[in-house]
Scaffold this active site. Structure first.
Site, PDB file in Angstrom:
ATOM      1  N   CYS A 187       0.820  -1.217   0.000  1.00 42.61           N
ATOM      2  CA  CYS A 187       0.000   0.000   0.000  1.00 42.61           C
ATOM      3  C   CYS A 187       0.850   1.261   0.000  1.00 42.61           C
ATOM      4  O   CYS A 187       0.588   2.203  -0.768  1.00 42.61           O
ATOM      5  CB  CYS A 187      -0.959  -0.016   1.187  1.00 42.61           C
ATOM      6  SG  CYS A 187      -0.177  -0.043   2.828  1.00 42.61           S
ATOM      7  N   HIS A 232      -2.053   0.897   7.173  1.00 42.20           N
ATOM      8  CA  HIS A 232      -2.583   0.831   5.804  1.00 42.20           C
ATOM      9  C   HIS A 232      -2.863   2.233   5.285  1.00 42.20           C
ATOM     10  O   HIS A 232      -3.140   3.156   6.056  1.00 42.20           O
ATOM     11  CB  HIS A 232      -3.849  -0.018   5.754  1.00 42.20           C
ATOM     12  CG  HIS A 232      -4.299  -0.322   4.354  1.00 42.20           C
ATOM     13  ND1 HIS A 232      -3.495  -0.977   3.448  1.00 42.20           N
ATOM     14  CD2 HIS A 232      -5.450  -0.034   3.686  1.00 42.20           C
ATOM     15  CE1 HIS A 232      -4.135  -1.101   2.296  1.00 42.20           C
ATOM     16  NE2 HIS A 232      -5.323  -0.529   2.420  1.00 42.20           N
ATOM     17  N   HIS A 244      -6.257   1.220  -3.631  1.00 45.43           N
ATOM     18  CA  HIS A 244      -5.212   0.820  -2.686  1.00 45.43           C
ATOM     19  C   HIS A 244      -4.703  -0.582  -2.999  1.00 45.43           C
ATOM     20  O   HIS A 244      -5.439  -1.441  -3.492  1.00 45.43           O
ATOM     21  CB  HIS A 244      -5.692   0.905  -1.237  1.00 45.43           C
ATOM     22  CG  HIS A 244      -6.912   0.108  -0.900  1.00 45.43           C
ATOM     23  ND1 HIS A 244      -7.122  -0.466   0.341  1.00 45.43           N
ATOM     24  CD2 HIS A 244      -8.020  -0.228  -1.624  1.00 45.43           C
ATOM     25  CE1 HIS A 244      -8.276  -1.092   0.368  1.00 45.43           C
ATOM     26  NE2 HIS A 244      -8.853  -0.965  -0.799  1.00 45.43           N
TER      27      HIS A 244
END
Length: 276
Positions: A187, A232, A244
């Site tokens: 990510c 994240h 993402h």
């Protein structure tokens, strides 16, 4: 002595970079040698062992300050994002003149002659760095001896303008912890590559990226904004859709941001929104 983040500080108890003398305690200080990455991708590991955690990746042309050899590996620090770890020696060479171009295609090949029919090497990733010394028939001759298609390169200083558009080009790329290329990335690697292509500096990890820009509220979300959790991060394509790289789908995906928030918040805590 100063407390320092070990991820981005070239120091251990027994050895540290000479520039840190007087700032951090170490048994010995030394000056690193600057190397350049010669492989398409060079994983940066936690330990001098290819089976150890891949914390980051270096890509062609990036600089690495090598401080200590360790068998087949070298311990040092990536110049571009500051990450510290071990890289295989065979992926590095002493750095020469500065690069003149960066790879603007999502990935590209280089050839031993200025011909698409000649033997190819690569693929080389978006944001790889090359020094072009001559041009012929649409190809650029790099100091490595290989020929790159010039339409897949851009001069240093000429950058993309839309980070979300760059990130969207990775759609469908597989998820890979520590990865930074379209062959596999995580990510924060996705966010970093998108910002690099737009000429923006960007740290490597999610907690560092979650401090970029300024805080905004959920109703203000727009294209290019960052959505952050503990561990994240993703980037908005518009006010409703999140792009993402994630381990839930094991790929770069697009989904409604509200669905992502509902799934991720129970394990990763409150959502933060940032505008670059």
């Amino acid at each position: 002595m100063t407390q320092a983040d070990p991820r981005i500080t070239l120091a251990r108890a027994d050895l540290a970079a000479a520039s840190l003398e007087g700032l951090l305690a170490a048994a010995r200080y030394a000056s690193p040698d600057t190397r350049a990455v010669t492989a398409p991708v060079a994983p940066l590991h936690r330990a001098p062992d290819s089976a150890s955690e891949r914390m980051d990746e270096l890509i062609l042309g990036e600089r690495f300050d090598a401080l200590e050899p360790h068998g087949d590996f070298v311990w040092g620090q990536a110049r571009r994002d500051g990450y510290v770890g071990y890289v295989r020696r065979e992926s590095l060479a002493l750095a020469g003149a500065a690069p003149t171009h960066w790879v603007r295609a999502i990935r590209t090949f280089a050839f031993i002659e200025p011909s698409i029919k000649s033997r190819a090497a690569g693929p080389f990733s978006l944001n790889a760095l090359v020094r072009v010394e001559a041009e012929e028939g649409g190809f650029g001759h790099a100091d490595s001896g290989m020929w790159f298609w010039m339409a897949h390169l851009a001069p240093i200083g000429v950058f993309e303008r839309d980070p979300a558009g760059v990130a969207e080009r990775f759609l469908g790329a597989p998820y890979l912890w520590g990865g930074r290329t379209s062959l596999g990335l995580d990510c924060s690697g996705l966010v970093q590559q998108a910002l690099y292509a737009c000429g923006r500096a960007c740290p490597r990890d999610t907690d560092q990226q979650a401090e970029l820009g300024r805080a905004i509220g959920r109703p203000d979300l727009a294209r290019g904004d960052l959505v952050c959790w503990d561990g994240h991060i993703g980037m908005m394509l518009d006010g409703a859709r999140l792009l993402h790289a994630n381990a839930h789908h094991m790929a770069v995906t697009i989904e409604p941001v509200d669905e992502a928030i509902s799934r991720i918040e129970p394990r990763a805590g409150p959502t933060k929104f940032r505008r670059l």
